[in-house]
Design a protein around this motif. Structure first.
Motif, PDB file in Angstrom:
ATOM      1  N   THR A  88      47.784  12.036  27.371  1.00  0.00           N
ATOM      2  CA  THR A  88      49.111  11.423  27.246  1.00  0.00           C
ATOM      3  C   THR A  88      49.147  10.454  26.066  1.00  0.00           C
ATOM      4  N   LYS A  91      49.708  12.203  22.847  1.00  0.00           N
ATOM      5  CA  LYS A  91      51.107  12.597  22.632  1.00  0.00           C
ATOM      6  C   LYS A  91      51.957  11.391  22.244  1.00  0.00           C
ATOM      7  N   GLN A  94      51.410  10.563  18.661  1.00  0.00           N
ATOM      8  CA  GLN A  94      52.089  11.545  17.805  1.00  0.00           C
ATOM      9  C   GLN A  94      53.601  11.318  17.774  1.00  0.00           C
ATOM     10  N   GLU A 130      45.679  11.789  15.063  1.00  0.00           N
ATOM     11  CA  GLU A 130      46.903  11.956  15.865  1.00  0.00           C
ATOM     12  C   GLU A 130      48.114  11.424  15.105  1.00  0.00           C
ATOM     13  N   GLU A 224      55.243   9.838  27.632  1.00  0.00           N
ATOM     14  CA  GLU A 224      55.522  10.249  26.254  1.00  0.00           C
ATOM     15  C   GLU A 224      57.020  10.505  26.057  1.00  0.00           C
TER      16      GLU A 224
ATOM     17  N   LYS B  91      58.164  22.736  28.210  1.00  0.00           N
ATOM     18  CA  LYS B  91      58.243  21.271  28.217  1.00  0.00           C
ATOM     19  C   LYS B  91      59.694  20.803  28.263  1.00  0.00           C
TER      20      LYS B  91
END
Lengths: 235, 235
Positions: A88, A91, A94, A130, A224, B91
């Motif tokens: 997580t 993400k 990112q 990332e 996220e 998602k």
């Protein structure tokens, strides 16, 4: 990859770069870049522009680059995020980078599973990887700053008040009385808790430092996506 | 899983359920539910409440349930989403369901890779599984409706104008002149394009039907995060 980010070591002269590894492979097999094609590039922490492919072989690609476009403005949002399970956290790094956040502070909280801090993700090199993925996605070159704060109390007492000063300082908390405000005109600082939430003590420390507790919606959203939704609201 | 969703076939009498498979395993190994513990449950398309564990063995868990809590209000947002690569579409279904969207329309567009439509994700059963994960995350019981529109033109001509009527109808498009509006007081319909974006013709069809093109920010965000950010903005 909407933008190929270039590093100083890629340059073999003033305007010629040779890419290898992941970026060369991506340019070749996903962007299908062949000799004569141009692809979007940007110099790390610098200008963006285009690269014209002048050569391509099994493991490298050579380009003549011209960069004269200023990267987009930094998003006026600082993200304070309790350490999450590594998948997580990856993400979150990112998405925050792709949306233009330039300052991310990863903090310890009571309900953070202690083993998460041993994750290889937290090496400077892996965090940078990332963030690069996020910059490539968002078409931006400016690397965010990431700080790790492994002790909550000194961070809360010594640093939170300064972070809150002259900003809209918000702590996302499902039990908050107020919804997250919209479209703030100024700098915002958003704090996100661990999977199990902040403790009452932690919330009180944020409040003492000048943060307002806000809720995101009636539902519980994965961290996220909460980051994306909160950034969407305040910007 | 913040809520275990119960189906009619789980009930062995009026207030006793036996769970097997994924939900039983999750309750046992992630929620660590033992005899006497209570966990949050909700009846599919019905009330939410608690289940008290009365028995647990290798592959099932038995609970006495009491449900008297009304699920949260539907989010006043309809999502029109060009078909995406299946991993991304999955998602998007999850995040939309977890945020409370109750109507999702997956559409064909020029830049949708045709093979995506052959994905096993698009069976009614698999779509439902993704939506369930979203409901379990968001603590909601009301299953969203998902429609597949595999021909753009008839959808645009025959259905878009009705969808736009009396709503804030927005099409996310990076070249739009206006930013996405905030905090709308009423129903919204948000349209999201494929990875390569909508074509000019597609945008014009949306505009003809009453949609306003809006941009999300200065950067390109992955579709699933764009959905979260746009929902964050309009709600």
């Amino acid at each position: 990859m909407n933008l190929v980010i270039l590093f100083p070591e890629d340059f073999i002269d003033k305007d010629t770069v040779v890419l290898k590894g992941r970026r060369a492979k991506h340019a070749q097999s996903v962007l299908h870049a062949r000799e004569g094609d141009t692809i979007r590039v940007g110099i790390l922490n610098g200008l963006m522009g285009h690269g014209r492919v002048t050569g391509s072989d099994a493991d490298s690609i050579t380009m003549t680059v011209q960069c004269d476009i200023i990267p987009p403005n930094p998003l006026p949002v600082t993200l304070i995020c309790a350490m999450q399970r590594p998948k997580t956290m990856r993400k979150i790094l990112q998405v925050a980078a792709s949306m233009g956040v330039k300052h991310i502070i990863i903090i310890e909280c009571w309900k953070v599973e202690k083993s998460y801090w041993n994750s290889p993700l937290l090496t400077a090199e892996n965090i940078r990887e990332e963030l690069l993925l996020g910059l490539e996605q968002g078409k931006d070159t400016v690397m965010p700053k990431v700080e790790l704060k492994r002790r909550f109390k000194p961070f809360a007492e010594d640093e939170l008040p300064d972070l809150a000063e002259n900003t809209f300082a918000l702590i996302a908390h499902p039990d908050a009385a107020a919804p997250c405000p919209h479209c703030l005109e100024g700098e915002a600082v958003i704090a996100i808790g661990p999977e199990g939430g902040f403790t009452d003590y932690e919330v009180s420390q944020f409040v003492n430092a000048g943060f307002s507790p806000v809720y995101l919606g009636e539902r519980v959203v994965r961290s996220e996506f909460a980051v994306a939704a909160l950034i969407g609201k305040v910007t």
